[in-house]
Scaffold this motif. Sequence first.
Motif, PDB file in Angstrom:
ATOM      1  N   ALA A 244       0.822  -1.211   0.000  1.00  0.00           N
ATOM      2  CA  ALA A 244       0.000   0.000   0.000  1.00  0.00           C
ATOM      3  C   ALA A 244       0.855   1.260   0.000  1.00  0.00           C
ATOM      4  CB  ALA A 244      -0.924  -0.015   1.219  1.00  0.00           C
ATOM      5  N   ASP A 245       2.022   1.209   0.641  1.00  0.00           N
ATOM      6  CA  ASP A 245       2.877   2.390   0.802  1.00  0.00           C
ATOM      7  C   ASP A 245       4.338   1.965   0.663  1.00  0.00           C
ATOM      8  OD1 ASP A 245       3.951   4.853   1.439  1.00  0.00           O
ATOM      9  OD2 ASP A 245       3.583   4.670   3.600  1.00  0.00           O
ATOM     10  N   PRO A 246       4.783   1.697  -0.564  1.00  0.00           N
ATOM     11  CA  PRO A 246       6.143   1.177  -0.757  1.00  0.00           C
ATOM     12  C   PRO A 246       7.239   2.145  -0.342  1.00  0.00           C
ATOM     13  CG  PRO A 246       5.088   1.647  -2.870  1.00  0.00           C
ATOM     14  CD  PRO A 246       4.027   1.758  -1.825  1.00  0.00           C
ATOM     15  N   ALA A 247       6.914   3.436  -0.215  1.00  0.00           N
ATOM     16  CA  ALA A 247       7.940   4.406   0.154  1.00  0.00           C
ATOM     17  C   ALA A 247       8.454   4.205   1.578  1.00  0.00           C
ATOM     18  CB  ALA A 247       7.393   5.834   0.001  1.00  0.00           C
ATOM     19  N   GLY A 248       7.731   3.435   2.385  1.00  0.00           N
ATOM     20  CA  GLY A 248       8.193   3.173   3.740  1.00  0.00           C
ATOM     21  C   GLY A 248       9.217   2.060   3.831  1.00  0.00           C
ATOM     22  N   LEU A 249       9.552   1.449   2.712  1.00  0.00           N
ATOM     23  CA  LEU A 249      10.459   0.302   2.694  1.00  0.00           C
ATOM     24  C   LEU A 249      11.701   0.649   1.882  1.00  0.00           C
ATOM     25  CD1 LEU A 249      10.138  -2.606   3.865  1.00  0.00           C
ATOM     26  CD2 LEU A 249       9.512  -3.333   1.554  1.00  0.00           C
ATOM     27  N   THR A 250      12.869   0.335   2.413  1.00  0.00           N
ATOM     28  CA  THR A 250      14.123   0.508   1.687  1.00  0.00           C
ATOM     29  C   THR A 250      14.567  -0.849   1.158  1.00  0.00           C
ATOM     30  OG1 THR A 250      14.795   2.355   3.094  1.00  0.00           O
ATOM     31  CG2 THR A 250      16.533   1.235   1.842  1.00  0.00           C
ATOM     32  N   THR A 251      14.667  -0.968  -0.154  1.00  0.00           N
ATOM     33  CA  THR A 251      15.061  -2.239  -0.765  1.00  0.00           C
ATOM     34  C   THR A 251      16.309  -2.050  -1.621  1.00  0.00           C
ATOM     35  OG1 THR A 251      13.686  -1.913  -2.737  1.00  0.00           O
ATOM     36  CG2 THR A 251      12.663  -3.025  -0.844  1.00  0.00           C
ATOM     37  N   HIS A 252      17.060  -3.120  -1.769  1.00  0.00           N
ATOM     38  CA  HIS A 252      18.190  -3.170  -2.694  1.00  0.00           C
ATOM     39  C   HIS A 252      17.980  -4.359  -3.618  1.00  0.00           C
ATOM     40  CE1 HIS A 252      21.278  -0.704  -0.136  1.00  0.00           C
ATOM     41  NE2 HIS A 252      20.072  -0.182  -0.118  1.00  0.00           N
ATOM     42  N   VAL A 292      16.312  -9.846  -6.825  1.00  0.00           N
ATOM     43  CA  VAL A 292      15.126  -9.635  -6.007  1.00  0.00           C
ATOM     44  C   VAL A 292      15.288  -8.299  -5.285  1.00  0.00           C
ATOM     45  CG1 VAL A 292      13.813 -10.508  -4.014  1.00  0.00           C
ATOM     46  CG2 VAL A 292      14.773 -12.106  -5.688  1.00  0.00           C
ATOM     47  N   ASP A 293      14.195  -7.563  -5.139  1.00  0.00           N
ATOM     48  CA  ASP A 293      14.213  -6.344  -4.334  1.00  0.00           C
ATOM     49  C   ASP A 293      14.104  -6.754  -2.867  1.00  0.00           C
ATOM     50  OD1 ASP A 293      14.369  -4.427  -6.451  1.00  0.00           O
ATOM     51  OD2 ASP A 293      12.283  -4.873  -6.915  1.00  0.00           O
ATOM     52  N   VAL A 294      15.227  -6.755  -2.181  1.00  0.00           N
ATOM     53  CA  VAL A 294      15.307  -7.259  -0.812  1.00  0.00           C
ATOM     54  C   VAL A 294      15.133  -6.105   0.165  1.00  0.00           C
ATOM     55  CG1 VAL A 294      16.749  -8.456   0.870  1.00  0.00           C
ATOM     56  CG2 VAL A 294      16.838  -9.113  -1.548  1.00  0.00           C
ATOM     57  N   ALA A 295      14.176  -6.239   1.080  1.00  0.00           N
ATOM     58  CA  ALA A 295      13.929  -5.195   2.077  1.00  0.00           C
ATOM     59  C   ALA A 295      15.026  -5.239   3.129  1.00  0.00           C
ATOM     60  CB  ALA A 295      12.560  -5.390   2.720  1.00  0.00           C
ATOM     61  N   LEU A 296      15.714  -4.104   3.287  1.00  0.00           N
ATOM     62  CA  LEU A 296      16.797  -4.007   4.257  1.00  0.00           C
ATOM     63  C   LEU A 296      16.499  -3.025   5.374  1.00  0.00           C
ATOM     64  CD1 LEU A 296      19.885  -4.055   1.865  1.00  0.00           C
ATOM     65  CD2 LEU A 296      18.878  -5.964   3.121  1.00  0.00           C
ATOM     66  N   ASP A 297      15.538  -2.154   5.179  1.00  0.00           N
ATOM     67  CA  ASP A 297      15.182  -1.182   6.222  1.00  0.00           C
ATOM     68  C   ASP A 297      13.721  -0.809   6.066  1.00  0.00           C
ATOM     69  OD1 ASP A 297      15.526   0.409   8.435  1.00  0.00           O
ATOM     70  OD2 ASP A 297      16.628   1.992   7.398  1.00  0.00           O
ATOM     71  N   VAL A 298      13.101  -0.355   7.149  1.00  0.00           N
ATOM     72  CA  VAL A 298      11.683  -0.017   7.148  1.00  0.00           C
ATOM     73  C   VAL A 298      11.451   1.180   8.051  1.00  0.00           C
ATOM     74  CG1 VAL A 298      11.196  -1.643   9.050  1.00  0.00           C
ATOM     75  CG2 VAL A 298       9.357  -0.953   7.494  1.00  0.00           C
TER      76      VAL A 298
END
Length: 323
Positions: A244-252, A292-298
């Motif tokens: 819903a709000d991808p801007a809250g997730l930091t991915t690499h 893969v877009d891996v979530a590293l921070d939130v």
Amino acid sequence: MPVIIDCDTGVDDALALLFAVRHPGLDLRAVTCVAGNTDVDQVVRNTLTVLEQAGAPGIPVARGAERPLIEPVRTAHHVHGHDGMGDLGLPEPARRPAEVDAVALLRREILASPRPVTLIPTAPLTNIALLLRTHPEVTGNIERIVFMGGAVATGNATAVAEFNVWHDPEAAAILLTAGVPITMYGLDVFERVIVPADDVRRLGASAEPGTRLAGRLLSHRDPVTTEEDPAGGLGDAGAVCAVADPAGLTTHRLPVEVTLAPGPARGQTVVDRRPRPGEAELHGEAREQRLVDVALDVDVERYVKLYLATVEGNAEGGAAAGA
């Protein structure tokens, strides 16, 4: 945004469903069920109960795989309770599941959607693997797969493997070959999004059934301390917040593979964070690894605000507060 959730409704899958039903930007087209936190028939009952308590429209729910592709069933009753829902004594649902199985429902809803669908698996990936192998044509109408699973650092099922991937490693490996964009919402962010005790108590005291259920479920989520301080993690619901709000997730975007060999590393998601090739590659031992877009921070506060505002009926205000 059309979404489909594939789940093994325990406690945090239920939190995810409550959010998905109530967020105005998400069109929950179907829910498919798989064995994981508890057996698949209990998962179906739990899912129907949550949708009923939330006052959701007639969203189709289908029964899926009752065991992994190769492994035996290994539940998580010690975390989610005997019924998978914290043993809250919730009533049996009046709703009934769809007459088709999970793979047939997934295919039907994906191909029928006027817009590409985002799949959100919050469970072992057996249903998704069966879908991809049986009906590969569905990938043409899948926008992205955002799955809760895996870990860059520490596992929970084993020292290195997260439960959903460990439960069915072969299915997770098949997912990585889907040929569509994939986001891995793993334990590295999963365990960080904690709802404070005051908010949990407020939800639990609500007169509205779905909101009250969210509070009761959160009080059973880690890190539970005491009845006076029932802070609880969003868990799987964080993956739906990220949709819903991808801007809250930091991915690499990183290469990821699943360890399939027997032994202590089976089920590990090996995420290659090296800035340059190593000796193995230089000596001809390179393997094809999927990006893969891996979530590293939130942004923890952003997602907690978004979740609370949504389940309490003010999603737009919550998104603004988290922005």
